[in-house]
Design an enzyme around this catalytic site. Structure first.
Site, PDB file in Angstrom:
ATOM      1  CG  HIS A  31      -1.938   1.144   1.155  1.00 28.77           C
ATOM      2  ND1 HIS A  31      -3.218   0.956   0.684  1.00 28.77           N
ATOM      3  CD2 HIS A  31      -1.843   2.451   1.506  1.00 28.77           C
ATOM      4  CE1 HIS A  31      -3.877   2.103   0.754  1.00 28.77           C
ATOM      5  NE2 HIS A  31      -3.058   3.029   1.241  1.00 28.77           N
ATOM      6  CG  HIS A  33      -0.820   6.530  -2.014  1.00 30.29           C
ATOM      7  ND1 HIS A  33      -2.024   5.985  -2.396  1.00 30.29           N
ATOM      8  CD2 HIS A  33      -0.797   6.479  -0.648  1.00 30.29           C
ATOM      9  CE1 HIS A  33      -2.710   5.614  -1.320  1.00 30.29           C
ATOM     10  NE2 HIS A  33      -1.976   5.899  -0.248  1.00 30.29           N
ATOM     11  CE1 TYR A  49      -4.074  14.327  -1.415  1.00 25.38           C
ATOM     12  CE2 TYR A  49      -6.300  13.632  -0.838  1.00 25.38           C
ATOM     13  CZ  TYR A  49      -5.047  13.342  -1.339  1.00 25.38           C
ATOM     14  OH  TYR A  49      -4.763  12.069  -1.780  1.00 25.38           O
ATOM     15  NE  ARG A 130     -11.346  11.776   7.478  1.00 22.68           N
ATOM     16  CZ  ARG A 130     -10.207  11.214   7.151  1.00 22.68           C
ATOM     17  NH1 ARG A 130      -9.393  11.832   6.329  1.00 22.68           N
ATOM     18  NH2 ARG A 130      -9.871  10.034   7.629  1.00 22.68           N
ATOM     19  CG  ASP A 257      -0.781   5.504   3.662  1.00 23.89           C
ATOM     20  OD1 ASP A 257      -1.298   5.371   2.548  1.00 23.89           O
ATOM     21  OD2 ASP A 257      -1.136   6.396   4.464  1.00 23.89           O
TER      22      ASP A 257
END
Length: 304
Positions: A31, A33, A49, A130, A257
């Site tokens: 995981h 990005h 964002y 959100r 992450d």
């Protein structure tokens, strides 16, 4: 195109430590990005964002520094359903990366096939309000039915309080389901309390449900943070992740992450995050399942 970061945005931690924990050979960061770079892969107009840039080259450098062999790159919400940065990272990975895309119902079969050929193996449904606008469940089910034909799975991101409402939808999905970050449990409550018991029940009753036991830096309330050489970080998260690893050892994944979007109070040292792993997977057998066997079976089945 130039983008201004969201005010207060925390950039990823430069100069991470070298992990003390030696990863098993073939370990997968399941995981992570890539963000942009925005000048090459612009951020989506509808984004909630604007991040710092975090390129595929920087991700690969971190992978090698930490000792991972492969990555699973998850489409970032700041890119919406424009998967070009993700596909670019996959096609430049020499087969060492797989991807999770975000798609809309109007995506063509040819586009899905092209993403598959690049290394995409799943689609992400985000229910964290959100971060994204709501997508109707009938549209998501239509997408799930289409990607199931490619052998893809569905990654779901939601918060603990929303599991009862989403239960029927999740259990109707026709694929393997991978839950991001254990469904974001409230770690101030008991690991044996009714909220987390519901998540354990969700996994226990449905053999197609997997979980990532990642992101203690997001879940922790009392810390301490993975900074400044701290070897016992995020102690309040350990019982939750350890329970899932030990109860469902063949259906768990772990990831850094990186580059840790939307963190508010600190940015972790990724080397210390790797050192967190033996706290939640205490034996070499569990570590190998978590880091090698399970992600290989899910993302590189032709090699496992």
């Amino acid at each position: 195109m130039e983008f201004q970061k969201t005010p207060g945005w925390l950039d990823w931690y430069a100069g991470p430590s070298k992990p003390r924990f030696k990863l098993p050979a073939g370990a997968v960061d399941a995981h992570c990005h890539v963000f942009g770079p925005g000048a090459e892969f612009p951020y989506a107009a509808e984004r909630k964002y604007t991040p710092c840039d975090a390129s595929r080259q920087q991700l690969c450098a971190l992978r090698d520094h930490l000792g991972f062999a492969r990555n699973v790159i998850v489409q970032a919400t700041c890119h919406g359903a424009d998967n070009r940065a993700l596909v670019d990272a996959l096609t430049h990975s020499d087969g060492r990366a797989r991807g999770i895309a975000t798609i809309r119902r109007d995506v063509s079969d040819a586009a899905l096939r092209a993403m598959h050929d690049a290394g995409v193996r799943g689609v992400r449904f985000n229910f964290v309000r959100r971060l994204v606008d709501f997508t109707p469940k009938n549209e998501l089910m239509e997408i799930a039915d289409r990607v199931a034909k490619l052998g893809w799975h569905v990654v779901i991101y939601f918060e603990q309080a929303d599991l009862p409402e989403l239960w029927d939808f999740f259990t109707a999905l026709p694929t393997i389901i991978v839950v991001d970050h254990m469904g974001r449990p409230d770690v101030s409550k008991s690991v044996e309390g009714p909220e987390f018991e519901l998540f354990v029940k969700f996994m226990g009753q449905h053999a197609n449900v997997w979980s990532k036991v990642s992101c203690p830096e997001r879940l922790s309330i009392s810390g301490p943070a993975a900074r400044n050489g701290e070897q016992n970080p995020y102690c309040d998260v350990i019982p939750f992740a350890r329970r899932i690893v030990e109860t469902f050892p063949d259906r768990v994944l772990w990831g850094t992450d990186w580059p840790h979007p939307n963190l508010r109070d600190h940015m972790p040292d990724d080397g210390l995050l790797v050192d967190f792993i033996p706290h939640i997977a205490a034996t070499p057998e569990l570590q190998r399942k978590l880091l090698v066997d399970n992600p290989m079976r899910l993302y590189w089945p032709e090699e496992s």
